[in-house]
Design an enzyme around this catalytic site. Structure first.
Site, PDB file in Angstrom:
ATOM      1  N   ASP A 581       0.788  -1.233   0.000  1.00 55.76           N
ATOM      2  CA  ASP A 581       0.000   0.000   0.000  1.00 55.76           C
ATOM      3  C   ASP A 581       0.825   1.290   0.000  1.00 55.76           C
ATOM      4  O   ASP A 581       1.311   1.714  -1.024  1.00 55.76           O
ATOM      5  CB  ASP A 581      -0.986  -0.004   1.170  1.00 55.76           C
ATOM      6  CG  ASP A 581      -1.980  -1.156   1.086  1.00 55.76           C
ATOM      7  OD1 ASP A 581      -1.633  -2.158   0.434  1.00 55.76           O
ATOM      8  OD2 ASP A 581      -3.075  -1.073   1.645  1.00 55.76           O
ATOM      9  N   GLU A 815      -4.801  -6.857  13.012  1.00 58.05           N
ATOM     10  CA  GLU A 815      -4.237  -6.670  11.671  1.00 58.05           C
ATOM     11  C   GLU A 815      -2.765  -6.269  11.742  1.00 58.05           C
ATOM     12  O   GLU A 815      -1.940  -6.723  10.957  1.00 58.05           O
ATOM     13  CB  GLU A 815      -5.038  -5.588  10.938  1.00 58.05           C
ATOM     14  CG  GLU A 815      -4.545  -5.278   9.535  1.00 58.05           C
ATOM     15  CD  GLU A 815      -5.353  -4.173   8.862  1.00 58.05           C
ATOM     16  OE1 GLU A 815      -5.238  -4.033   7.638  1.00 58.05           O
ATOM     17  OE2 GLU A 815      -6.094  -3.448   9.560  1.00 58.05           O
TER      18      GLU A 815
END
Length: 845
Positions: A581, A815
């Site tokens: 990302d 996460e």
């Protein structure tokens, strides 16, 4: 006779020709030549027009043909037969908890399944309507997840909601031709000292996804005793709702009952239908206690939009039947599904029969878990072992079966197109935030699942590879079906065919090959060879797609396509396709970029392709040559080693002199400010970019080490190990941070709305690769063997300790983890690749 008159050729006009004299041919020739040029010009013009028309129609045909390629599936025979997931072929796996996006529900592995599920709601609370159904982080549950789940026959889940716990259990029994029977048991217990025990409503439902029929059977006016139904995949079936009891074989509890029978235009609408059906007119009146009005389903009234025409929904409606039972804790309820084809049923799977079956399955699970991972034999406490079981079980319980169409686009399509319908059996990263398939996540998921059940891994990889198109492209994010699409922001729905994702499925294939090599006679390994044979034609195309579409500017270099193009709005344009990302790449995207992580993924993939080809007796020399070239450490150094950083680095058009600044919006004097655009944060570039190494030390710099491309005697390995252990760079007491603490981009926001994602936080998938690589180098002879061994012990211990501690404190696996405090952050539960902690505990790489 007089003499002939001499012609004068000097300046005088020629005498007129005699009447009997033939005129000279010269003027006629002149005229004929002019006519020929005109004809030639006309002929050329006509030819050009015809050629242009042919070229125009050919270009149209080619564009049309090219535009169809993106939605044309690969021509080879699919890896999976069309009926491979059917009840007839895969009986044991037909029914399952394949709806990870809801707290509790089951469906079959068929395109249009009858689905079942559970909702619940607290009565007489401060909140008006607190309906729980789909997994939502906003519900703020204290924790939920599978404590035990074998992936096939049973599961036990705990859901902690405020001051009570719901334990959901299911167990399956094979029989008949449609996947057999199953029973749910829901146990509700108060875990606070409040004097008044909570009263809650449980809602059990069945819904038909456009096909099949459901019929409600009501007794005592309002209690839905059972549902009978029929569908093509299930034949005749019956779902029975037993009355609540205080415990197994105990007396019945007082309860109020309601039911709803209606139709639904889509499975993603079920929560809304229930909310719009609620009414307060019902009275809860237990034998001892005050009468109180409670909220219950009544009649579904679709919302009315004034002055707005309701858009036509072209989908076919499906039956929807719901049973609500309102009861005070503690209690236990069982729901029983019985297949009409199960003719020799010995007894009903309820009460003590279900308890015995559950206990047997739990004992088998415990035994298999220890045999597979050996945590007890390694000295772990029972609490750690329970954590390990929960991590694995959540991965297995997070397997979803999705069916639908992706939305895709290529450069030859003006508008997005619908991909062919397809099925996907895959684990999901997060039940609450990412309940769908992600290509690069799945390779990591299957590293764990292949240890537990290689068949799950084979089926999952086959489903992914069967979604490949003729070009060799797989849409990297699979958003199949209306339920999945309802959870995805619109800007992420369309998948573009130039965009890749790390080919991590090769990691899982590598594990399957190793299992076959070390245990060729083992029953679980034997199907791998025929599986690889069916897979290979598509796998070749997939590898070739990467090797051609993602090439870089120099020979043997690679570049991720699909970077953010609107560079003005990002501190550093994202590279979603890399999986990392917002990790800092070249500040100004260009065709001159070289990405070191992609180079290493291709080195790994080519080596595994060579192994598979050799195993199958297929030509393997080209793959071996590619692997040899891409693994050449000298070539890797030449392309990616930065002497300034003393680390591996991306290369591109880059400057570090960038920052986010408030843009200036001119407002004329006397004009109202609100009529002008809101000032945004935009990127300010203080020094022009130039072609150079990016010099961002972090996960990308580690890839030659992470994927074990570096030779054990490479001096670069020493630099990497030192950078990893430096607490001012990558080292923390909780794992390796994603980018160096001393990097200018460390913990910098990418936009005013985008918090840092891969710019500091600790990610378990990359830390797993690091621990795995340290294990490799500590067991391989070389000058840095002892250094790697010491780092291995320390890093592995830090990661396991922190993930476990956060699970105990918060109820979740997360996460990512904060590099300063170790606190879990991001989406939760994230029992995708964060569950790789189990493999680190087991030391299985």
């Amino acid at each position: 006779m007089g003499r002939q008159r001499k012609r004068v050729v000097t300046g005088e006009a020629a005498p007129p020709p005699r009447i009997d004299e033939k005129p000279t041919a010269f003027p006629r020739k002149e005229k004929k030549k002019k006519v020929d040029i005109g004809k030639v010009f006309i002929n050329i013009s006509i030819g050009l027009c015809i050629f242009s028309l042919i070229w125009f129609f050919y270009a149209l045909y080619m564009r049309s043909s090219l535009s169809k390629r993106v939605i044309t599936l690969h021509p080879s025979h699919p890896v999976l037969d069309a009926n491979s997931s059917s009840a007839k072929v895969s009986t044991e796996r037909f029914w399952g908890s394949y709806r990870p996006q809801v707290y509790f529900g089951m469906k079959t592995r068929s395109p249009r399944s009858i689905i079942t599920g559970m909702m619940w709601m607290r009565q007489f609370s401060d909140m008006d309507v607190n309906l729980r159904h789909t997994c939502e982080q906003g519900d703020r549950l204290q924790g939920y997840g599978w404590m035990m789940h074998d992936g096939i026959t049973f599961g036990v889940q705990e859901i902690r909601d405020n001051d009570f716990t719901l334990t959901t259990e299911f167990v399956k029994r094979m029989g008949g031709g449609h996947g057999g029977d199953w029973t749910w048991r829901i146990t509700a217990k108060q875990h606070s000292s409040a004097p008044q025990a909570p009263v809650i409503s449980l809602m059990f439902y069945a819904a038909a996804d456009t096909q099949g029929s459901l019929e409600a059977h009501v007794e005592d006016r309002s209690r839905l005793a059972s549902i009978t139904g029929f569908s093509e995949e299930l034949g005749n079936f019956k779902i029975s709702f037993r009355k609540p009891v205080t415990g197994e074989s105990s007396s019945a509890k007082y309860a109020s009952y309601n039911y709803l029978q209606t139709v639904s235009p889509g499975l993603e609408k079920l929560s809304d239908i229930v909310k719009q059906s609620l009414n307060r007119r019902f009275v809860y009146s237990p034998p001892s206690g005050e009468k109180r009005h409670y909220i219950a389903v009544d009649t579904y009234k679709p919302p009315h939009h004034q002055n707005q025409q309701k858009p036509a929904d072209t989908r076919k409606e499906g039956a929807f039947v719901l049973h609500q039972v309102t009861v005070q804790m503690p209690f236990q309820i069982e729901v029983l599904f019985e297949s009409g084809s199960f003719h020799s049923r010995p007894n009903q799977l309820v009460g003590s029969v279900m308890t015995q079956e559950l206990e047997r399955r739990k004992a088998e699970f415990d035994s298999k878990f220890e045999k597979t991972f050996g945590l007890e034999s390694k000295g772990y406490s029972q609490a750690h072992v329970r954590f390990g079981k929960a991590a694995l079980s959540n991965m297995l319980g997070g397997m979803g079966y999705f069916y639908g169409q992706s939305v895709v686009q290529s450069v030859y399509n003006e508008y997005p197109l619908l991909y062919p319908e397809g099925a996907l059996f895959t684990a999901v990263p997060s039940r609450s935030f990412f309940p769908r398939g992600f290509l690069w996540d799945e390779g990591f998921h299957q590293l764990l699942l292949s240890k537990w059940d290689p068949q799950v891994t084979r089926e999952s990889i086959a489903h992914w590879i069967d979604l490949i198109n003729m070009e060799g492209w797989i849409p990297r994010e699979q958003i199949l079906g209306d339920e999945a699409r309802s959870k995805v922001p619109a800007e992420f729905v369309v998948q573009r065919n130039e965009n890749a994702n790390p080919p991590t499925l090769f990691l899982a294939l590598q594990k399957l090959i190793e299992q076959l090599h070390f245990n060729p006679e083992k029953a679980t390994s034997q199907p791998t060879l025929p599986f690889l044979r069916r897979l290979f034609p598509r796998l070749k195309t997939w590898f070739e797609w990467y090797n051609t579409t993602q090439t870089g500017p120099l020979p043997n270099s690679y570049r991720w396509r699909g970077r953010d193009k609107d560079t003005n709005l990002f501190l550093n344009p994202k590279t979603l396709t890399s999986g990392l990302d917002d990790y800092p790449r070249a500040s100004h995207p260009s065709a001159e970029e070289r990405h070191v992580d992609l180079h290493c993924w291709m080195a790994l993939s080519s080596g595994i392709m060579a192994s598979i080809a050799r195993l199958l007796g297929e030509p393997h020399q080209d793959y071996e040559l590619t692997h040899h070239v891409l693994s050449d450490n000298d070539k890797l150094n030449e392309l990616h080693w930065s002497d300034q950083l003393n680390a591996f680095s991306d290369f591109g058009n880059h400057t570090q002199a960038v920052s986010l600044q408030q843009e200036k919006v001119y407002v004329p004097p006397g004009q109202p400010r609100h009529q002008f655009p809101v000032a945004r944060l935009v990127r300010s570039v203080r020094r022009a970019p130039k072609l150079q190494f990016v010099n961002a030390l972090g996960y990308v710099s580690l890839f030659p080490f992470l994927l074990q491309i570096l030779t054990p005697d490479s001096p670069k390995l020493e630099h990497i190990l030192r950078d990893m252990r430096d607490s001012n760079k990558l080292w923390t007491p909780y794992g390796l941070r994603s980018i160096s603490k001393s990097d200018p981009m460390y913990m910098k926001r990418n936009t005013e709305h985008d918090a840092p994602y891969w710019r500091g936080p600790i990610w378990i998938n990359i830390n797993y690769l690091a621990v795995r690589a340290l294990h490799h180098y500590s067991n391989t002879e070389g000058p840095y063997q002892e250094m790697a061994a010491a780092l291995y012990e320390e890093l592995r211990t830090n990661i396991i300790s922190n993930v476990y501690r956060q699970y105990v404190e918060t109820g979740y696996i997360w996460e990512q983890y904060n590099d300063g405090t170790g606190r879990g952050q991001g989406s939760h539960p994230f029992t995708g690749w964060s569950s790789l902690t189990v493999l680190m505990m087991a030391e299985q790489y």
